[in-house]
Design an enzyme around this catalytic site. Structure first.
Site, short mmCIF file in Angstrom:
data_model
loop_
_atom_site.label_atom_id
_atom_site.label_comp_id
_atom_site.label_asym_id
_atom_site.label_seq_id
_atom_site.Cartn_x
_atom_site.Cartn_y
_atom_site.Cartn_z
N ARG A 73 -9.15 2.10 -21.44
CA ARG A 73 -10.27 1.51 -21.04
C ARG A 73 -10.14 1.13 -19.68
O ARG A 73 -9.18 -0.08 -20.08
CB ARG A 73 -10.99 0.44 -21.98
CG ARG A 73 -11.00 0.92 -23.49
CD ARG A 73 -12.84 -0.13 -23.70
NE ARG A 73 -11.50 -1.37 -24.43
CZ ARG A 73 -11.23 -1.30 -25.91
NH1 ARG A 73 -10.63 -0.37 -26.58
NH2 ARG A 73 -9.86 -1.87 -26.21
N THR A 74 -10.00 1.92 -18.44
CA THR A 74 -9.72 0.95 -17.03
C THR A 74 -11.14 1.90 -16.64
O THR A 74 -11.71 2.69 -16.76
CB THR A 74 -8.60 2.26 -16.79
OG1 THR A 74 -8.79 3.29 -16.68
CG2 THR A 74 -7.37 1.57 -17.03
N ASN A 119 3.31 2.25 -10.54
CA ASN A 119 2.00 2.80 -11.66
C ASN A 119 0.06 2.94 -10.79
O ASN A 119 -0.07 3.68 -10.82
CB ASN A 119 1.74 1.33 -11.99
CG ASN A 119 -0.24 1.00 -13.30
OD1 ASN A 119 -0.19 1.68 -14.13
ND2 ASN A 119 -0.85 0.68 -12.41
N TYR A 163 -7.27 16.00 -12.00
CA TYR A 163 -6.35 14.47 -12.15
C TYR A 163 -5.27 15.13 -12.78
O TYR A 163 -4.40 14.31 -12.49
CB TYR A 163 -7.60 13.64 -12.35
CG TYR A 163 -6.55 11.95 -13.56
CD1 TYR A 163 -6.33 11.57 -13.00
CD2 TYR A 163 -6.06 12.83 -14.71
CE1 TYR A 163 -5.63 10.59 -13.16
CE2 TYR A 163 -5.32 11.26 -15.56
CZ TYR A 163 -5.19 10.37 -15.07
OH TYR A 163 -4.08 9.22 -15.16
N GLY A 164 -5.09 15.62 -13.72
CA GLY A 164 -3.96 16.78 -14.70
C GLY A 164 -3.31 17.72 -13.89
O GLY A 164 -2.38 17.20 -13.89
N VAL A 165 -3.64 17.56 -12.99
CA VAL A 165 -3.05 18.72 -11.70
C VAL A 165 -1.92 17.64 -10.98
O VAL A 165 -0.45 17.50 -10.81
CB VAL A 165 -3.11 19.86 -11.05
CG1 VAL A 165 -2.51 20.75 -9.89
CG2 VAL A 165 -4.28 20.93 -11.27
N ASP A 196 1.24 -0.84 0.24
CA ASP A 196 0.00 0.19 -0.16
C ASP A 196 1.12 1.34 0.14
O ASP A 196 1.74 1.80 1.12
CB ASP A 196 -1.31 -0.10 1.11
CG ASP A 196 -1.86 1.19 1.03
OD1 ASP A 196 -1.68 1.75 0.77
OD2 ASP A 196 -2.36 1.32 1.64
#
Length: 272
Positions: free
Chosen positions: A222-223, A92, A179-181, A65
């Site tokens: 695709r996730t 990842n 998410y982008g930041v 974790d």
């Protein structure tokens, strides 16, 4: 035992589903050594191992974790004691910037057992670049600067989190892309760590290696997170991270940059 110490090992964080699982699948087929699937949840991790085992592959499992320092410390100790370190590390798992420098220490702890000639691939996203281009000039300059430190980066990420809580982020110079930041932060951290490794381990090939560390952009895949409209399957999304993880020993490029397609032509020298 001695046989473990002489065999190579690859570790993929957050790999019980999606792109992470696909990266483990590809490494099981292409990497000569042990491949570890890791997950926060023991049950989900073991289920994922069963899926790959049923395909005739032989992944191993380690609970990890990345938000829990004791979990990271024990995993790092396990890989050091069993294999003398890690040959390939693919970061990842999603990472959230919460408290002061904890995230950075977390990544450094995971990287601690990486061997000389090792490979580190950070799975990032083109969304980081997109988000940065929507930031104020001042923020763009700091994220792209050669002298940004880990502490300054954490400060910027904390500022973004605080401003979004009060709805003042746009006025402060941030975009509407959480998410982008977060990916801008991860990509910047990859660059900081690459510069730091070059200084601290100059004679080690980790420092001169292709991604020590490097951001890999798998594209729109695709996730669960990206949805089912994305054009790429997880296995297609795994191609670039796996290509980077398996670059031959002695390769000096790419290093500390963002790669979105296989092959020299698409290596983006400046991650941001």
């Amino acid at each position: 035992d001695y046989s473990s110490m002489t065999s190579k090992v690859a570790v993929v964080t957050g790999s019980n589903k999606g792109i992470g699982l696909a990266i483990v699948r590809a490494l099981c087929k292409q990497f000569e050594g042990d491949v570890y699937l890791t997950a926060r949840d023991l049950g989900r991790g073991e289920e994922a191992v069963k899926i790959l085992t049923s395909e005739g592959l032989k992944p191993k499992f380690q609970q990890l974790d990345i938000t829990d320092v004791s979990s990271i410390t024990s995993a790092a100790a396990f890989f050091r004691e069993t294999y003398g370190g890690v040959d390939i590390l693919v970061n990842n798992a999603g990472i959230a910037f919460k408290r002061k420098s904890e995230t950075l220490q977390t990544l450094l702890l995971i990287m601690d057992p990486v061997k000389d000639n090792g490979r580190v691939v950070n799975v990032s996203s083109f969304m980081g670049s997109l988000a940065l281009n929507l930031c104020s000039e001042e923020f763009q300059q700091r994220f792209r600067s050669e002298d940004i430190t880990e502490d300054e980066l954490v400060g910027l990420m904390e500022r973004f989190v605080e401003k979004t809580k009060t709805g003042e982020h746009k006025k402060d110079g941030w975009p509407e892309l959480v998410y982008g930041v977060s990916k801008t932060g991860l990509t910047t951290l990859s660059m900081i760590l690459a510069r730091r490794l070059s200084k601290e381990r100059p004679h080690d090939n980790v420092a001169n290696a292709p991604f020590a560390p490097l951001g890999a952009g798998p594209g729109w895949v695709r996730t669960d997170m990206a949805g089912d409209k994305a054009p790429k399957s997880p296995d297609e999304g795994a191609v670039i991270p796996v290509y980077l993880a398996l670059l031959p020993p002695g390769a000096t490029e790419p290093h500390g940059c963002f790669v979105t397609e296989k092959g020299d032509s698409a290596v983006v020298k400046n991650m941001l």
